[in-house]
Design a protein around this motif. Structure first.
Motif, PDB file in Angstrom:
ATOM      1  N   MET A  80       0.843  -1.194   0.000  1.00 20.93           N
ATOM      2  CA  MET A  80       0.000   0.000   0.000  1.00 20.93           C
ATOM      3  C   MET A  80       0.880   1.246   0.000  1.00 20.93           C
ATOM      4  SD  MET A  80      -3.243  -0.986   2.460  1.00 20.93           S
ATOM      5  CE  MET A  80      -2.259  -1.493   3.877  1.00 20.93           C
ATOM      6  N   PRO A  81       0.372   2.346  -0.543  1.00 22.41           N
ATOM      7  CA  PRO A  81       1.250   3.497  -0.759  1.00 22.41           C
ATOM      8  C   PRO A  81       1.491   4.335   0.485  1.00 22.41           C
ATOM      9  CG  PRO A  81      -0.953   3.950  -1.595  1.00 22.41           C
ATOM     10  CD  PRO A  81      -0.945   2.510  -1.171  1.00 22.41           C
ATOM     11  N   THR A  82       2.621   5.028   0.444  1.00 26.77           N
ATOM     12  CA  THR A  82       2.864   6.180   1.294  1.00 26.77           C
ATOM     13  C   THR A  82       2.679   7.398   0.420  1.00 26.77           C
ATOM     14  OG1 THR A  82       4.401   5.097   2.812  1.00 26.77           O
ATOM     15  CG2 THR A  82       4.633   7.471   2.545  1.00 26.77           C
ATOM     16  N   TYR A  83       1.878   8.353   0.893  1.00 25.57           N
ATOM     17  CA  TYR A  83       1.657   9.582   0.144  1.00 25.57           C
ATOM     18  C   TYR A  83       2.475  10.695   0.774  1.00 25.57           C
ATOM     19  CZ  TYR A  83      -2.323   7.128  -1.902  1.00 25.57           C
ATOM     20  OH  TYR A  83      -3.110   6.224  -2.557  1.00 25.57           O
ATOM     21  N   ALA A  84       3.272  11.373  -0.049  1.00 25.69           N
ATOM     22  CA  ALA A  84       4.138  12.445   0.416  1.00 25.69           C
ATOM     23  C   ALA A  84       3.869  13.682  -0.422  1.00 25.69           C
ATOM     24  CB  ALA A  84       5.609  12.036   0.300  1.00 25.69           C
ATOM     25  N   ALA A  85       3.575  14.788   0.243  1.00 27.35           N
ATOM     26  CA  ALA A  85       3.279  16.032  -0.457  1.00 27.35           C
ATOM     27  C   ALA A  85       4.382  17.046  -0.214  1.00 27.35           C
ATOM     28  CB  ALA A  85       1.941  16.591   0.009  1.00 27.35           C
ATOM     29  N   LEU A  86       4.879  17.614  -1.308  1.00 24.50           N
ATOM     30  CA  LEU A  86       5.773  18.758  -1.276  1.00 24.50           C
ATOM     31  C   LEU A  86       5.021  19.977  -1.813  1.00 24.50           C
ATOM     32  CD1 LEU A  86       8.834  16.863  -2.719  1.00 24.50           C
ATOM     33  CD2 LEU A  86       8.642  17.688  -0.373  1.00 24.50           C
ATOM     34  N   ARG A  87       5.679  21.115  -1.823  1.00 25.15           N
ATOM     35  CA  ARG A  87       4.992  22.349  -2.230  1.00 25.15           C
ATOM     36  C   ARG A  87       4.383  22.213  -3.624  1.00 25.15           C
ATOM     37  NH1 ARG A  87       4.834  27.791  -0.454  1.00 25.15           N
ATOM     38  NH2 ARG A  87       3.370  28.832  -1.836  1.00 25.15           N
ATOM     39  N   ASN A  88       5.102  21.581  -4.542  1.00 27.65           N
ATOM     40  CA  ASN A  88       4.621  21.443  -5.920  1.00 27.65           C
ATOM     41  C   ASN A  88       4.704  20.012  -6.415  1.00 27.65           C
ATOM     42  OD1 ASN A  88       6.304  24.474  -6.224  1.00 27.65           O
ATOM     43  ND2 ASN A  88       4.084  24.338  -6.453  1.00 27.65           N
ATOM     44  N   ALA A  89       4.339  19.059  -5.581  1.00 23.61           N
ATOM     45  CA  ALA A  89       4.336  17.663  -6.011  1.00 23.61           C
ATOM     46  C   ALA A  89       3.637  16.802  -4.975  1.00 23.61           C
ATOM     47  CB  ALA A  89       5.761  17.146  -6.235  1.00 23.61           C
ATOM     48  N   VAL A  90       2.915  15.799  -5.450  1.00 22.73           N
ATOM     49  CA  VAL A  90       2.370  14.754  -4.599  1.00 22.73           C
ATOM     50  C   VAL A  90       2.936  13.436  -5.084  1.00 22.73           C
ATOM     51  CG1 VAL A  90       0.294  13.512  -3.910  1.00 22.73           C
ATOM     52  CG2 VAL A  90       0.268  16.006  -4.030  1.00 22.73           C
ATOM     53  N   LEU A  91       3.557  12.676  -4.183  1.00 18.63           N
ATOM     54  CA  LEU A  91       4.197  11.414  -4.518  1.00 18.63           C
ATOM     55  C   LEU A  91       3.410  10.257  -3.923  1.00 18.63           C
ATOM     56  CD1 LEU A  91       7.910  12.364  -3.676  1.00 18.63           C
ATOM     57  CD2 LEU A  91       6.648  12.803  -5.789  1.00 18.63           C
ATOM     58  N   SER A  92       3.202   9.223  -4.717  1.00 16.81           N
ATOM     59  CA  SER A  92       2.658   7.955  -4.240  1.00 16.81           C
ATOM     60  C   SER A  92       3.800   6.948  -4.299  1.00 16.81           C
ATOM     61  CB  SER A  92       1.486   7.506  -5.114  1.00 16.81           C
ATOM     62  OG  SER A  92       1.039   6.214  -4.736  1.00 16.81           O
ATOM     63  N   VAL A  93       4.255   6.519  -3.114  1.00 13.64           N
ATOM     64  CA  VAL A  93       5.452   5.685  -3.007  1.00 13.64           C
ATOM     65  C   VAL A  93       5.045   4.261  -2.645  1.00 13.64           C
ATOM     66  CG1 VAL A  93       7.680   5.403  -1.874  1.00 13.64           C
ATOM     67  CG2 VAL A  93       6.754   7.708  -2.249  1.00 13.64           C
ATOM     68  N   THR A  94       5.375   3.302  -3.503  1.00 12.15           N
ATOM     69  CA  THR A  94       5.128   1.887  -3.253  1.00 12.15           C
ATOM     70  C   THR A  94       6.380   1.097  -3.574  1.00 12.15           C
ATOM     71  OG1 THR A  94       4.352   1.408  -5.496  1.00 12.15           O
ATOM     72  CG2 THR A  94       2.699   2.198  -3.905  1.00 12.15           C
ATOM     73  N   GLU A  95       6.350  -0.202  -3.302  1.00 14.26           N
ATOM     74  CA  GLU A  95       7.489  -1.044  -3.637  1.00 14.26           C
ATOM     75  C   GLU A  95       7.717  -1.081  -5.144  1.00 14.26           C
ATOM     76  OE1 GLU A  95       6.974  -4.893  -1.977  1.00 14.26           O
ATOM     77  OE2 GLU A  95       7.243  -4.231   0.101  1.00 14.26           O
ATOM     78  N   GLY A  96       6.675  -0.812  -5.899  1.00 16.64           N
ATOM     79  CA  GLY A  96       6.810  -0.832  -7.357  1.00 16.64           C
ATOM     80  C   GLY A  96       7.350   0.444  -7.957  1.00 16.64           C
ATOM     81  N   GLY A  97       7.536   1.488  -7.142  1.00 15.15           N
ATOM     82  CA  GLY A  97       8.072   2.736  -7.651  1.00 15.15           C
ATOM     83  C   GLY A  97       7.331   3.933  -7.110  1.00 15.15           C
ATOM     84  N   THR A  98       7.597   5.083  -7.709  1.00  9.59           N
ATOM     85  CA  THR A  98       7.021   6.346  -7.257  1.00  9.59           C
ATOM     86  C   THR A  98       6.281   7.023  -8.396  1.00  9.59           C
ATOM     87  OG1 THR A  98       8.805   6.646  -5.662  1.00  9.59           O
ATOM     88  CG2 THR A  98       7.534   8.599  -6.237  1.00  9.59           C
ATOM     89  N   VAL A  99       5.060   7.451  -8.110  1.00 12.53           N
ATOM     90  CA  VAL A  99       4.260   8.225  -9.054  1.00 12.53           C
ATOM     91  C   VAL A  99       4.250   9.670  -8.585  1.00 12.53           C
ATOM     92  CG1 VAL A  99       1.948   8.578 -10.000  1.00 12.53           C
ATOM     93  CG2 VAL A  99       2.824   6.252  -9.685  1.00 12.53           C
ATOM     94  N   GLU A 100       4.495  10.608  -9.488  1.00 10.51           N
ATOM     95  CA  GLU A 100       4.500  12.033  -9.172  1.00 10.51           C
ATOM     96  C   GLU A 100       3.330  12.710  -9.869  1.00 10.51           C
ATOM     97  OE1 GLU A 100       7.982  15.315  -9.348  1.00 10.51           O
ATOM     98  OE2 GLU A 100       7.154  14.769 -11.301  1.00 10.51           O
ATOM     99  N   ARG A 101       2.554  13.486  -9.098  1.00 12.54           N
ATOM    100  CA  ARG A 101       1.395  14.177  -9.648  1.00 12.54           C
ATOM    101  C   ARG A 101       1.291  15.590  -9.069  1.00 12.54           C
ATOM    102  NH1 ARG A 101       1.812  10.641 -12.687  1.00 12.54           N
ATOM    103  NH2 ARG A 101       0.277   9.053 -13.320  1.00 12.54           N
ATOM    104  N   LEU A 102       0.415  16.399  -9.671  1.00  5.11           N
ATOM    105  CA  LEU A 102       0.070  17.746  -9.217  1.00  5.11           C
ATOM    106  C   LEU A 102       1.292  18.654  -9.102  1.00  5.11           C
ATOM    107  CD1 LEU A 102      -2.642  16.957  -6.494  1.00  5.11           C
ATOM    108  CD2 LEU A 102      -2.979  17.478  -8.920  1.00  5.11           C
ATOM    109  N   THR A 103       2.202  18.535 -10.039  1.00  3.27           N
ATOM    110  CA  THR A 103       3.410  19.363 -10.024  1.00  3.27           C
ATOM    111  C   THR A 103       3.129  20.811 -10.414  1.00  3.27           C
ATOM    112  OG1 THR A 103       3.914  18.669 -12.289  1.00  3.27           O
ATOM    113  CG2 THR A 103       4.927  17.411 -10.502  1.00  3.27           C
TER     114      THR A 103
END
Length: 330
Positions: free
Chosen positions: A1-24
């Motif tokens: 299941m993912p860990t969601y990490a938000a930065l000022r200009n990015a939302v990351l979905s982190v799983t064992e399969g990799g990282t998805v970057e959105r809302l940049t």
């Protein structure tokens, strides 16, 4: 299941399969997700309202047409019911959904409390906002609302009545935490210091011994021990947020066990100069806490004795962005 990490200009979905970057292309303010629905994540933005994904951050769309502000600054999902979602905005207002974020109704009464005339956010003194929302896991009718800056406000009945500035509460609350194994306990990280309640927010104490940096930003509690508390802290807002640039930041992480705070970090978790204040989040197992800074995502399994950096792509532009939110759903 993912860990969601938000930065000022990015939302990351982190799983064992990799990282998805959105809302940049968005100005991200906050995020929330529920472990029972890990693919559904809510992101508050400052100019594009509330964004919701139902596919683990694969895609987002705006929800909450009845929310009267484009600036969503706080979001929380009810621990006992993932369909109930609370949202806070700038200017300060609170909204509630009971259908998983499809529709929202405004919760009235927040602006009627006596301290309302004193609320003001220093960088934009003409306004203020809800910085944090926490729904009590032991009493789901009780919601804690942190207004930046000016007050902690508590409703024991989902907004029918409000308790303004409980005894000893901080004025500049940044984040709040509760604990599944500790009825009545509430923890506050605030710009005017740390505070803790043992009576559902009715009154607050200020254990500060050893906490050398009193501008406190984020708080997380060991899932296995409600007496083990971690916070991120700096000497002031400038050091915490890197006013003038991230190179001018200086922040630390502290842990309290018993009566005193001590710094944690070291080789596994970079702190000090050049580090913007961390956002902290508990995991699901005893001792598990994660920390997000402009230098990466870090995890501890022993409540801060040792840390490891999560191995994921970390472009240079992230090093100039502050952490905005962190949720561990596993």
């Amino acid at each position: 299941m993912p860990t969601y990490a938000a930065l000022r200009n990015a939302v990351l979905s982190v799983t064992e399969g990799g990282t998805v970057e959105r809302l940049t292309d968005r100005d991200v303010e906050c995020l929330a997700a529920h472990p029972d629905h890990p693919d559904r994540v809510f992101v508050g933005t400052f100019e594009s309202g509330l964004q919701r994904s139902t596919d683990a951050a694969g895609s987002f769309r705006r929800v909450g047409e009845s929310i009267d502000s484009d600036a969503v600054t706080a979001v929380a999902v009810l621990p006992e019911d993932p369909e109930e979602v609370w949202v806070g905005t700038e200017p300060s207002a609170v909204y509630r959904s009971t259908d998983g974020g499809a529709t929202f109704d405004r919760v009235e009464g927040l602006l009627d409390v006596p301290s309302r005339s004193e609320w003001s956010f220093p960088p934009r003194p003409e306004t203020h906002h809800v910085r944090w929302l926490a729904v009590d896991p032991h009493d789901p009718d009780r919601v804690y609302v942190a207004v930046e800056a000016g007050a902690l406000v508590v409703t024991p009945d989902r907004g029918a009545t409000w308790l303004d500035r409980p005894e000893g509460s901080r004025r500049d609350n940044h984040s709040l935490a509760t604990h599944a194994d500790a009825p009545g306990r509430v923890y506050s990280a605030a710009g005017d210091g740390y505070a803790e309640s043992t009576d559902y927010g009715e009154s607050w104490a200020h254990p500060q011994s050893g906490l050398d940096h009193r501008y406190v930003w984020s708080v997380a509690v060991d899932p296995g021990d409600p007496d083990t508390v971690l916070v991120s802290a700096a000497s002031g807002a400038g050091d915490a947020h890197g006013h003038g640039g991230p190179d001018r930041a200086e922040s630390y992480v502290y842990r309290r066990r018993g009566d005193s705070w001590t710094r944690v970090g070291g080789d596994g978790l970079q702190t000090g100069e050049g580090v913007l204040r961390a956002v902290l989040a508990p995991g699901s197992a005893d001792g598990e806490v994660s920390a997000l800074t402009n230098h990466g995502l870090f995890r501890t399994s022993d409540a801060g004795d040792s840390w490891a950096r999560v191995d994921l792509r970390w472009p240079a532009r992230y090093e100039r962005q502050s952490a905005r939110g962190l949720v561990v759903t596993d």
